[in-house]
Scaffold this motif. Structure first.
Motif, PDB file in Angstrom:
ATOM      1  N   GLN A 174     -12.417 -14.831  -3.627  1.00  0.00           N
ATOM      2  CA  GLN A 174     -11.283 -14.286  -4.387  1.00  0.00           C
ATOM      3  C   GLN A 174     -10.936 -15.194  -5.549  1.00  0.00           C
ATOM      4  O   GLN A 174     -10.744 -14.758  -6.677  1.00  0.00           O
ATOM      5  N   THR A 180      -2.357   2.356  -7.169  1.00  0.00           N
ATOM      6  CA  THR A 180      -3.719   2.841  -7.387  1.00  0.00           C
ATOM      7  C   THR A 180      -3.714   4.239  -7.997  1.00  0.00           C
ATOM      8  O   THR A 180      -4.492   4.524  -8.917  1.00  0.00           O
ATOM      9  N   SER A 213       0.868  -1.186   0.000  1.00  0.00           N
ATOM     10  CA  SER A 213       0.000   0.000   0.000  1.00  0.00           C
ATOM     11  C   SER A 213       0.896   1.225   0.000  1.00  0.00           C
ATOM     12  O   SER A 213       1.934   1.241   0.643  1.00  0.00           O
ATOM     13  N   THR A 218      -2.569  -5.115  -7.558  1.00  0.00           N
ATOM     14  CA  THR A 218      -2.746  -6.046  -6.448  1.00  0.00           C
ATOM     15  C   THR A 218      -1.492  -6.084  -5.588  1.00  0.00           C
ATOM     16  O   THR A 218      -0.426  -5.641  -5.994  1.00  0.00           O
ATOM     17  N   HIS A 219      -1.650  -6.593  -4.366  1.00  0.00           N
ATOM     18  CA  HIS A 219      -0.455  -6.916  -3.591  1.00  0.00           C
ATOM     19  C   HIS A 219      -0.392  -8.425  -3.377  1.00  0.00           C
ATOM     20  O   HIS A 219       0.440  -8.914  -2.646  1.00  0.00           O
ATOM     21  N   ASP A 220      -1.310  -9.114  -4.043  1.00  0.00           N
ATOM     22  CA  ASP A 220      -1.413 -10.559  -3.853  1.00  0.00           C
ATOM     23  C   ASP A 220      -0.665 -11.266  -4.982  1.00  0.00           C
ATOM     24  O   ASP A 220      -1.157 -11.361  -6.101  1.00  0.00           O
ATOM     25  N   GLN A 238     -11.743  -1.396  -5.762  1.00  0.00           N
ATOM     26  CA  GLN A 238     -11.379  -2.315  -4.701  1.00  0.00           C
ATOM     27  C   GLN A 238     -12.569  -2.780  -3.868  1.00  0.00           C
ATOM     28  O   GLN A 238     -12.687  -3.947  -3.549  1.00  0.00           O
ATOM     29  N   THR A 298     -10.051  -8.194  -5.637  1.00  0.00           N
ATOM     30  CA  THR A 298     -10.397  -9.287  -4.730  1.00  0.00           C
ATOM     31  C   THR A 298     -10.018  -8.992  -3.289  1.00  0.00           C
ATOM     32  O   THR A 298     -10.258  -9.811  -2.407  1.00  0.00           O
ATOM     33  N   ALA A 299      -9.435  -7.832  -3.043  1.00  0.00           N
ATOM     34  CA  ALA A 299      -8.863  -7.589  -1.709  1.00  0.00           C
ATOM     35  C   ALA A 299      -9.905  -7.607  -0.603  1.00  0.00           C
ATOM     36  O   ALA A 299      -9.638  -8.049   0.505  1.00  0.00           O
ATOM     37  N   ASP A 328      -8.547  -2.563  -9.809  1.00  0.00           N
ATOM     38  CA  ASP A 328      -7.782  -2.139  -8.631  1.00  0.00           C
ATOM     39  C   ASP A 328      -8.106  -3.061  -7.467  1.00  0.00           C
ATOM     40  O   ASP A 328      -9.147  -2.936  -6.849  1.00  0.00           O
ATOM     41  N   GLU A 329      -7.199  -3.960  -7.153  1.00  0.00           N
ATOM     42  CA  GLU A 329      -7.388  -4.909  -6.054  1.00  0.00           C
ATOM     43  C   GLU A 329      -8.803  -5.477  -6.060  1.00  0.00           C
ATOM     44  O   GLU A 329      -9.512  -5.355  -5.054  1.00  0.00           O
TER      45      GLU A 329
END
Lengths: 305, 324, 309
Positions: free
Chosen positions: B192, B51, B46, B214-216, B99, B184-185, B181-182
């Motif tokens: 997800q 984003t 983050s 994503t950060h995943d 998101q 599935t967060a 933008d994310e």
């Protein structure tokens, strides 16, 4: 010691969350800074302080007595020559002194009635919120019911039935205004009770008293402060409303509302009798509203946009 | 292989925000491009600027934000456009999925109305026609009983269902580029997976390019062609999924990969968190922004490392592995 | 929706009962009966009077009798206006008072929301600050201060409008309606601005922008309804504020409405009249609150549907 340990424990989380460079400022300091940045609120606070000083000490400094009738100068316009800086009314009483002394009553009503509503509202709301369940439901239902009643008229009714005592005015007005406070305190208590940081504090073995002192009170205090500053002008307004109608304080006592009513009688021949108390009343209400607004914005950054 | 012209080419993108504390540098000199039909992942913590990159492209920055640089979409610079000009692209050629599906749909309007308005506005189709298209898309994202869903309000659906609606809404006008933008967060893990599958399936059917923020890293592996890793508003590494996952060049990418459990490594491999915090975006350090947290930093890192490019188009911003 | 309305309707009963009970009890505990006069009446006449007004019955008997009377809006004779019943006086005042009230409410809603939305869309510009500063002034200046000042300026000095009185002409309505609506207009403007700003920053507005809809359509279709919901729910309290405001406005402008009767009654200790008007006002506020509630539910799908399941 625990603090250092806490910070170290939190560090990896912060890293994971990507929180960067958290500055150590307490919410109160933050709020204070936000308040100071709100120019309208700061100016209002200064003006209000000035008015309060004027109202409290002014009458002692002016040589006229509020009930002294200066027959040489009836309905005189404001002038320095006569010594009546803001003029006199139809029986020669000095408008400035009368306005300042009326201000004492108005501000006193504002203060006392607010305290009455504060005491009732906070304890009622806190009890309902803290016990929750059936007690809460019943208590809030009662508030809902009372809320729907035309309370201003009940105050008038009380005045009609019991006569106009200043104490009755205090109590009656205070008794109207506790409803909002009760609702707000109750809501906040309820959400605090279940708030995660309270649960967390309990889980860490923090005692009840410490939780109340360190977590509940500070979180209620801000809200209560905001509403106090918003209730004061409401109360002053109600009192002047009653006095304007001739249902509030009685001669020889006077308040801004009563003075505005007197002034409105004579406004064609002596407009200053209307304008002077009107300005004092309006400026006071204006300032209180701005201070309350500023406090709310400062203490509740969620609403700040 | 002759490369087709890029669909979107972002050049030297800077995004900043004016705050009472000073200017926050959210994105710094970012360059990337995406080809038609390609899927690019923007990965990072983050606050790494992923984003805001997307927001800048669509002109959706907050009021205190400003941007510089170019974002050429089919040769037209999106950053120079006025809002009415941008509106011709938004929703029709470039769609975005946000998101938080719980708050991204208007709670006061029926889902159908929110979908139909996109088609009607961009393609000038009649209401009945637009409705057919909307129901068709709802069916495509496998919402049970799409006709009924069309008449319902967002609050009647779960988060996963709402995100399906968002996906359907994004694809209504068959955009060339979808920015997710994310997506599935905010959802449960099982949901997800469903949404990820849904997106990869839809991608195969249409020729839509996707920028997935994503950060995943797990989502990326399943869905994307290329990955761009961002750190403190900069691209630090960019390459194909294989390159970045199996041959990470930048210590930050390596750190990221070491901090997630993986099935392709021995069970007793320790997960390692990256020490320290990302730099303060109000006052970015000179030189390599990752220097303070980098286990392998050395003297040269005080200077800003240039982007290195290997022969098989694997780019990274680090002196390590520098041929010199 | 129907069930929601019904539930709300049933919820009104305790409030109404409370209103009437409090009024009844106040009436009974008032020092001196309502038929006391300065002269001492001979005992037999007093007994007769008491019998006539059922004051010789037990308290519960009297209470239920009173309930029955209130149900048909029978508040007995006025003490001050000997030849009139309270019901007749109220019926006389209603057309005037409700005309002023409705006109003022309409003005406040239209003007308040327009100003609020304008300020919100120009947030933090000079126009916004000006509107909101003036708005705060509008909230802070009491009715009874602004009314005489406007009379002084527009009626006495300029001579454009009559200083008071009521002839059902537009000219005689302007000042009362404007002064009555002023504080509510200002409050609605501030409320609308705050909620509009909040809505315009919400995620679903961002989604609508990302869909490429023109700003005007976004405001009209997506933002307006949620932004106006808080204003709708404020209309209940606004009604109460307007009713109490009308009391003082009618007095200042010498308008023969309910409020004038009420103040006259209060000053002359005309218990029956005051009580009747209070109950009438109470019922009016309760009923209007109920209507506002229905409108709110109708506009908000979450309330509309959740209640049905």
């Amino acid at each position: 010691m625990t603090k250092i340990a806490d910070i170290q424990a939190i560090d990896p989380f912060e890293a994971a969350l990507g929180v960067s460079d958290v500055k150590g400022r307490s919410p109160w300091e933050d709020a204070w800074h936000r308040l100071l940045k709100n120019r309208a609120a700061v100016y209002s606070a200064f003006i209000m302080a000035f008015i309060i000083l004027l109202v409290v000490f002014g009458p002692m400094l002016i040589s006229w007595e509020s009930d002294f009738t200066d027959w040489d100068y009836t309905s005189t316009p404001p002038s320095f020559a006569s010594g009546h800086w803001f003029g006199t009314d139809s029986v020669g009483r000095d408008i400035l002194v009368r306005t300042l002394e009326g201000g004492r009553i108005s501000l006193m009503v504002g203060l006392v009635a607010t305290i009455v509503s504060l005491l009732i509202g906070v304890s009622y709301g806190a009890i309902a919120g803290y016990f929750g369940g059936v007690a809460d439901r019943v208590m809030m239902r009662v508030v809902d019911i009372i809320y729907a009643l035309p309370f201003m008229f009940f105050v008038i009714l009380l005045m009609v039935v019991f006569g106009r005592h200043i104490v009755l005015i205090f109590v009656a007005i205070g008794a109207i205004n506790w409803l909002d406070m009760a609702r707000i305190v109750r809501g906040q208590t309820l959400s605090l009770k279940n708030a995660e940081f309270i649960v967390a504090a309990k889980a860490c073995g923090v005692g009840d008293w410490d939780i109340i002192r360190r977590h509940i009170i500070p979180n209620l205090l801000g809200l209560v402060m905001v509403y106090v500053t918003l209730i004061i002008p409401q109360v002053i307004l109600i009192e002047s409303f009653l006095s304007f109608l001739g249902l509030g304080v009685q001669e020889p006592m006077s308040s801004w509302g009563a003075l505005v009513a007197d002034g409105a009688q004579d406004m064609e021949s002596a407009p200053w009798t209307l304008i002077v108390p009107s300005v004092f009343l309006t400026v006071t209400l204006y300032c209180f509203n701005f201070i309350g607004d500023g406090l709310r914005d400062a203490l509740d950054p969620k609403d700040r946009l | 292989m002759d490369a087709p012209a890029p669909l979107l080419e972002v050049k030297d993108l800077d995004v900043g925000f004016d705050t009472p504390e000073g200017e926050v540098h959210a994105v710094n000199r970012l360059n990337f491009s995406i080809k038609p039909g390609e899927t690019l992942a923007l990965v990072g913590e983050s606050g790494s600027g992923k984003t805001q990159t997307a927001m800048a492209i669509l002109g959706l920055l907050a009021e205190n934000g400003h941007m510089r640089g170019q974002a050429l979409f089919k040769g037209q610079d999106l950053l120079k456009m006025t809002t009415p000009e941008l509106n011709r692209y938004r929703g029709s050629e470039i769609a975005m999925i946000f998101q938080d599906p719980m708050t991204s749909l208007n709670p006061y309007l029926r889902i159908g109305k929110q979908m139909v308005e996109v088609v009607m506005h961009h393609q000038g189709r009649a209401k009945a026609d637009a409705r057919t298209r909307a129901v068709e898309m709802l069916r495509a994202v496998r919402i049970p009983d799409p006709e009924r869903c069309f008449r319902q309000y967002p609050h009647e659906f779960s988060g996963g269902m709402r995100q399906r609606v968002m996906v359907a809404m994004g694809l209504l006008c068959a955009p060339d580029l979808l920015i997710a933008d994310e997506p599935t967060a905010a959802l449960d893990v099982t949901v997800q997976v469903q949404i990820t599958h849904l997106m990869s399936e839809l991608r195969k059917r249409s020729n839509t390019a996707i920028i997935l923020i994503t950060h995943d890293l797990g989502v990326v592996a399943g869905l994307c062609d290329r990955v761009m890793v961002m750190y403190a508003g900069e691209a630090v590494e960019c390459g194909s999924v294989e390159q970045v996952y199996y041959d990470p060049k930048h210590p930050y990418t390596q750190g990221l990969l070491d901090s997630v459990p993986r099935l392709d490594r021995p069970e007793d491999t320790d997960l390692v968190a990256i020490a320290g915090n990302p730099p303060n975006l109000l006052a970015l350090p000179e030189g390599c922004k990752f220097r303070d947290r980098c286990p392998r930093a050395f003297e040269a890192c005080r200077e800003k490392p240039p982007m290195q490019l290997t022969e098989d188009r694997h780019a990274y911003r680090c002196f390590l592995g520098d041929p010199k | 929706m129907a069930r929601h309305s019904l539930q709300r309707l049933l919820g009104l009963i305790p409030t109404l009962l409370m209103l009437i009970t409090v009024a009844f009890l106040l009436m009974r505990v008032a020092p001196g009966g309502p038929f006391d006069s300065d002269k001492l009446l001979p005992p037999d006449i007093e007994a007769n009077l008491n019998a006539k007004y059922h004051l010789d019955e037990s308290l519960p008997q009297q209470y239920f009798r009173y309930l029955g009377q209130v149900a048909v809006l029978d508040f007995g004779p006025s003490i001050q206006y000997k030849d009139w019943t309270v019901r007749e006086l109220i019926a006389q005042g209603i057309p005037v008072s409700s005309t002023i009230g409705l006109a003022a409410m309409l003005l406040a809603f239209v003007l308040g929301t327009t100003l609020g939305i304008t300020a919100a869309l120009k947030q933090n510009t000079r126009a916004d600050y000006l509107l909101m500063g003036v708005g705060m002034l509008g909230i802070s200046i009491p009715n009874f201060v602004i009314a005489p000042i406007l009379i002084l300026l527009l009626a006495v000095y300029a001579g454009w409008l009559p200083a008071g009185g009521w002839d059902w002409g537009i000219a005689s309505m302007v000042l009362p309606v404007v002064t009555l609506s002023l504080p509510v207009t200002a409050y609605i403007a501030r409320l609308t601005r705050a909620s509009m700003i909040e809505v315009m920053h919400s995620n679903f507005i961002r989604s609508a922008r990302a869909k490429g809809l023109p700003e005007s359509l976004i405001i009209r279709r997506h933002a307006l309804r949620p932004a106006l919901l808080p204003v709708i729910s404020f209309l209940g309290p606004a009604t109460a504020a307007m009713i109490s405001g009308s009391v003082v406005i009618e007095r200042i402008f010498s308008i023969p409405g309910l409020g004038s009767y009420f103040v006259q009654g209060a000053l002359n200790r005309d218990y029956t009249l005051v009580m009747g008007v209070v109950i009438f006002y109470g019922v009016a506020i309760i009923v209007l609150n109920f209507l506002v509630d229905l409108v709110y539910a109708w506009l908000n799908p979450r309330v509309r549907y959740d209640q049905n399941r």
